[in-house]
Design a protein around this motif. Structure first.
Motif, PDB file in Angstrom:
ATOM      1  N   UNK A   1      10.435  55.986  74.126  1.00 40.19           N
ATOM      2  CA  UNK A   1       9.423  56.997  74.451  1.00 40.19           C
ATOM      3  C   UNK A   1       8.002  56.457  74.325  1.00 40.19           C
ATOM      4  N   UNK A   2       7.866  55.218  73.891  1.00 43.43           N
ATOM      5  CA  UNK A   2       6.531  54.693  73.579  1.00 43.43           C
ATOM      6  C   UNK A   2       5.528  54.893  74.720  1.00 43.43           C
ATOM      7  N   UNK A   3       5.858  54.490  75.926  1.00 35.91           N
ATOM      8  CA  UNK A   3       4.890  54.560  77.032  1.00 35.91           C
ATOM      9  C   UNK A   3       4.398  55.991  77.252  1.00 35.91           C
ATOM     10  N   UNK A   4       5.303  56.944  77.262  1.00 43.84           N
ATOM     11  CA  UNK A   4       4.922  58.342  77.498  1.00 43.84           C
ATOM     12  C   UNK A   4       4.099  58.896  76.331  1.00 43.84           C
ATOM     13  N   UNK A   5       4.527  58.613  75.112  1.00 48.92           N
ATOM     14  CA  UNK A   5       3.847  59.168  73.932  1.00 48.92           C
ATOM     15  C   UNK A   5       2.480  58.494  73.752  1.00 48.92           C
ATOM     16  N   UNK A   6       2.425  57.191  73.924  1.00 45.94           N
ATOM     17  CA  UNK A   6       1.151  56.477  73.767  1.00 45.94           C
ATOM     18  C   UNK A   6       0.161  56.898  74.851  1.00 45.94           C
ATOM     19  N   UNK A   7       0.649  57.089  76.061  1.00 42.01           N
ATOM     20  CA  UNK A   7      -0.227  57.547  77.138  1.00 42.01           C
ATOM     21  C   UNK A   7      -0.768  58.934  76.870  1.00 42.01           C
ATOM     22  N   UNK A   8       0.098  59.826  76.425  1.00 38.75           N
ATOM     23  CA  UNK A   8      -0.335  61.197  76.117  1.00 38.75           C
ATOM     24  C   UNK A   8      -1.372  61.202  74.993  1.00 38.75           C
ATOM     25  N   UNK A   9      -1.209  60.297  74.024  1.00 36.20           N
ATOM     26  CA  UNK A   9      -2.122  60.232  72.876  1.00 36.20           C
ATOM     27  C   UNK A   9      -3.363  59.390  73.175  1.00 36.20           C
ATOM     28  N   UNK A  10      -3.446  58.888  74.394  1.00 31.38           N
ATOM     29  CA  UNK A  10      -4.570  58.018  74.763  1.00 31.38           C
ATOM     30  C   UNK A  10      -4.663  56.816  73.822  1.00 31.38           C
TER      31      UNK A  10
ATOM     32  N   UNK B   1       7.386  64.316  64.383  1.00 26.29           N
ATOM     33  CA  UNK B   1       6.494  65.234  63.657  1.00 26.29           C
ATOM     34  C   UNK B   1       7.318  66.007  62.624  1.00 26.29           C
ATOM     35  N   UNK B   2       8.388  66.619  63.074  1.00 25.23           N
ATOM     36  CA  UNK B   2       9.377  67.215  62.168  1.00 25.23           C
ATOM     37  C   UNK B   2      10.525  66.206  62.120  1.00 25.23           C
ATOM     38  N   UNK B   3      10.742  65.567  60.985  1.00 24.74           N
ATOM     39  CA  UNK B   3      11.769  64.521  60.900  1.00 24.74           C
ATOM     40  C   UNK B   3      13.159  65.015  61.303  1.00 24.74           C
ATOM     41  N   UNK B   4      13.939  64.114  61.830  1.00 25.78           N
ATOM     42  CA  UNK B   4      15.308  64.452  62.216  1.00 25.78           C
ATOM     43  C   UNK B   4      16.080  64.979  61.003  1.00 25.78           C
ATOM     44  N   UNK B   5      15.760  64.453  59.818  1.00 23.07           N
ATOM     45  CA  UNK B   5      16.443  64.914  58.602  1.00 23.07           C
ATOM     46  C   UNK B   5      16.103  66.362  58.257  1.00 23.07           C
ATOM     47  N   UNK B   6      15.062  66.897  58.912  1.00 24.79           N
ATOM     48  CA  UNK B   6      14.675  68.304  58.702  1.00 24.79           C
ATOM     49  C   UNK B   6      14.904  69.105  59.976  1.00 24.79           C
ATOM     50  N   UNK B   7      15.851  68.671  60.742  1.00 25.57           N
ATOM     51  CA  UNK B   7      16.285  69.339  61.974  1.00 25.57           C
ATOM     52  C   UNK B   7      15.249  69.259  63.102  1.00 25.57           C
ATOM     53  N   UNK B   8      14.365  68.254  63.046  1.00 29.53           N
ATOM     54  CA  UNK B   8      13.461  68.020  64.161  1.00 29.53           C
ATOM     55  C   UNK B   8      14.237  67.479  65.353  1.00 29.53           C
ATOM     56  N   UNK B   9      13.699  67.696  66.535  1.00 25.99           N
ATOM     57  CA  UNK B   9      14.362  67.257  67.762  1.00 25.99           C
ATOM     58  C   UNK B   9      13.883  65.858  68.134  1.00 25.99           C
ATOM     59  N   UNK B  10      14.729  65.138  68.854  1.00 32.37           N
ATOM     60  CA  UNK B  10      14.357  63.825  69.359  1.00 32.37           C
ATOM     61  C   UNK B  10      13.881  63.970  70.803  1.00 32.37           C
ATOM     62  N   UNK B  11      12.817  64.750  70.996  1.00 32.60           N
ATOM     63  CA  UNK B  11      12.245  64.919  72.331  1.00 32.60           C
ATOM     64  C   UNK B  11      10.721  64.768  72.254  1.00 32.60           C
ATOM     65  N   UNK B  12      10.108  64.650  73.400  1.00 37.10           N
ATOM     66  CA  UNK B  12       8.683  64.326  73.441  1.00 37.10           C
ATOM     67  C   UNK B  12       7.809  65.354  72.736  1.00 37.10           C
ATOM     68  N   UNK B  13       8.212  66.601  72.709  1.00 34.02           N
ATOM     69  CA  UNK B  13       7.419  67.631  72.038  1.00 34.02           C
ATOM     70  C   UNK B  13       7.347  67.402  70.536  1.00 34.02           C
ATOM     71  N   UNK B  14       8.333  66.713  69.989  1.00 33.01           N
ATOM     72  CA  UNK B  14       8.369  66.467  68.543  1.00 33.01           C
ATOM     73  C   UNK B  14       8.004  65.030  68.193  1.00 33.01           C
ATOM     74  N   UNK B  15       7.509  64.280  69.143  1.00 32.70           N
ATOM     75  CA  UNK B  15       7.146  62.885  68.888  1.00 32.70           C
ATOM     76  C   UNK B  15       5.639  62.723  68.927  1.00 32.70           C
ATOM     77  N   UNK B  16       5.136  61.858  68.074  1.00 35.48           N
ATOM     78  CA  UNK B  16       3.702  61.592  68.025  1.00 35.48           C
ATOM     79  C   UNK B  16       3.474  60.103  67.838  1.00 35.48           C
ATOM     80  N   UNK B  17       2.332  59.637  68.307  1.00 33.22           N
ATOM     81  CA  UNK B  17       1.945  58.251  68.093  1.00 33.22           C
ATOM     82  C   UNK B  17       1.229  58.169  66.745  1.00 33.22           C
ATOM     83  N   UNK B  18       1.652  57.259  65.895  1.00 34.55           N
ATOM     84  CA  UNK B  18       1.068  57.160  64.557  1.00 34.55           C
ATOM     85  C   UNK B  18       0.820  55.708  64.199  1.00 34.55           C
TER      86      UNK B  18
END
Ligand SMILES: [Zn+2]
Length: 84
Positions: A4-13, A35-52
């Motif tokens: 997801x790097x290209x999509x997430x990094x692009x969205x985050x500029x 953003x919400x870890x998978x261990x806390x029932x976060x989803x593995x989709x772009x809405x829950x991913x952030x560039x950090x």
């Protein structure tokens, strides 16, 4: 590299979505984190991913909140999709 790097990094500029540091000055790609870890029932989709940046990702870890020492109260961490 995260698929997801290209999509997430692009969205985050190409800036850390927590501290706003530009990826360019670090001379290596930032990390895609949940953003919400998978261990806390976060989803593995772009809405829950952030560039950090490494520092923000390590500090956050699998937590979603922290304690404010002065008041001993729990507060939610910044959520890049919900908070401004
Ligand atoms: Zn950061």
């Amino acid at each position: 590299m995260n698929r997801y790097y290209a999509a997430i990094a692009g969205r985050a500029n190409h800036r850390c979505e927590y501290c706003q540091a530009p990826e360019l000055i670090f001379n290596f790609p930032f990390e895609v984190e949940h953003i919400i870890p998978l261990s806390r029932q976060g989803e593995n989709d772009e809405a829950n991913l952030a560039l950090a940046c490494r520092s923000c990702n390590l500090r956050k870890g699998t937590r979603i909140s922290g304690i404010v020492p002065a008041s001993n109260t729990e507060v939610s961490f910044f959520h890049p999709r919900q908070d401004k």
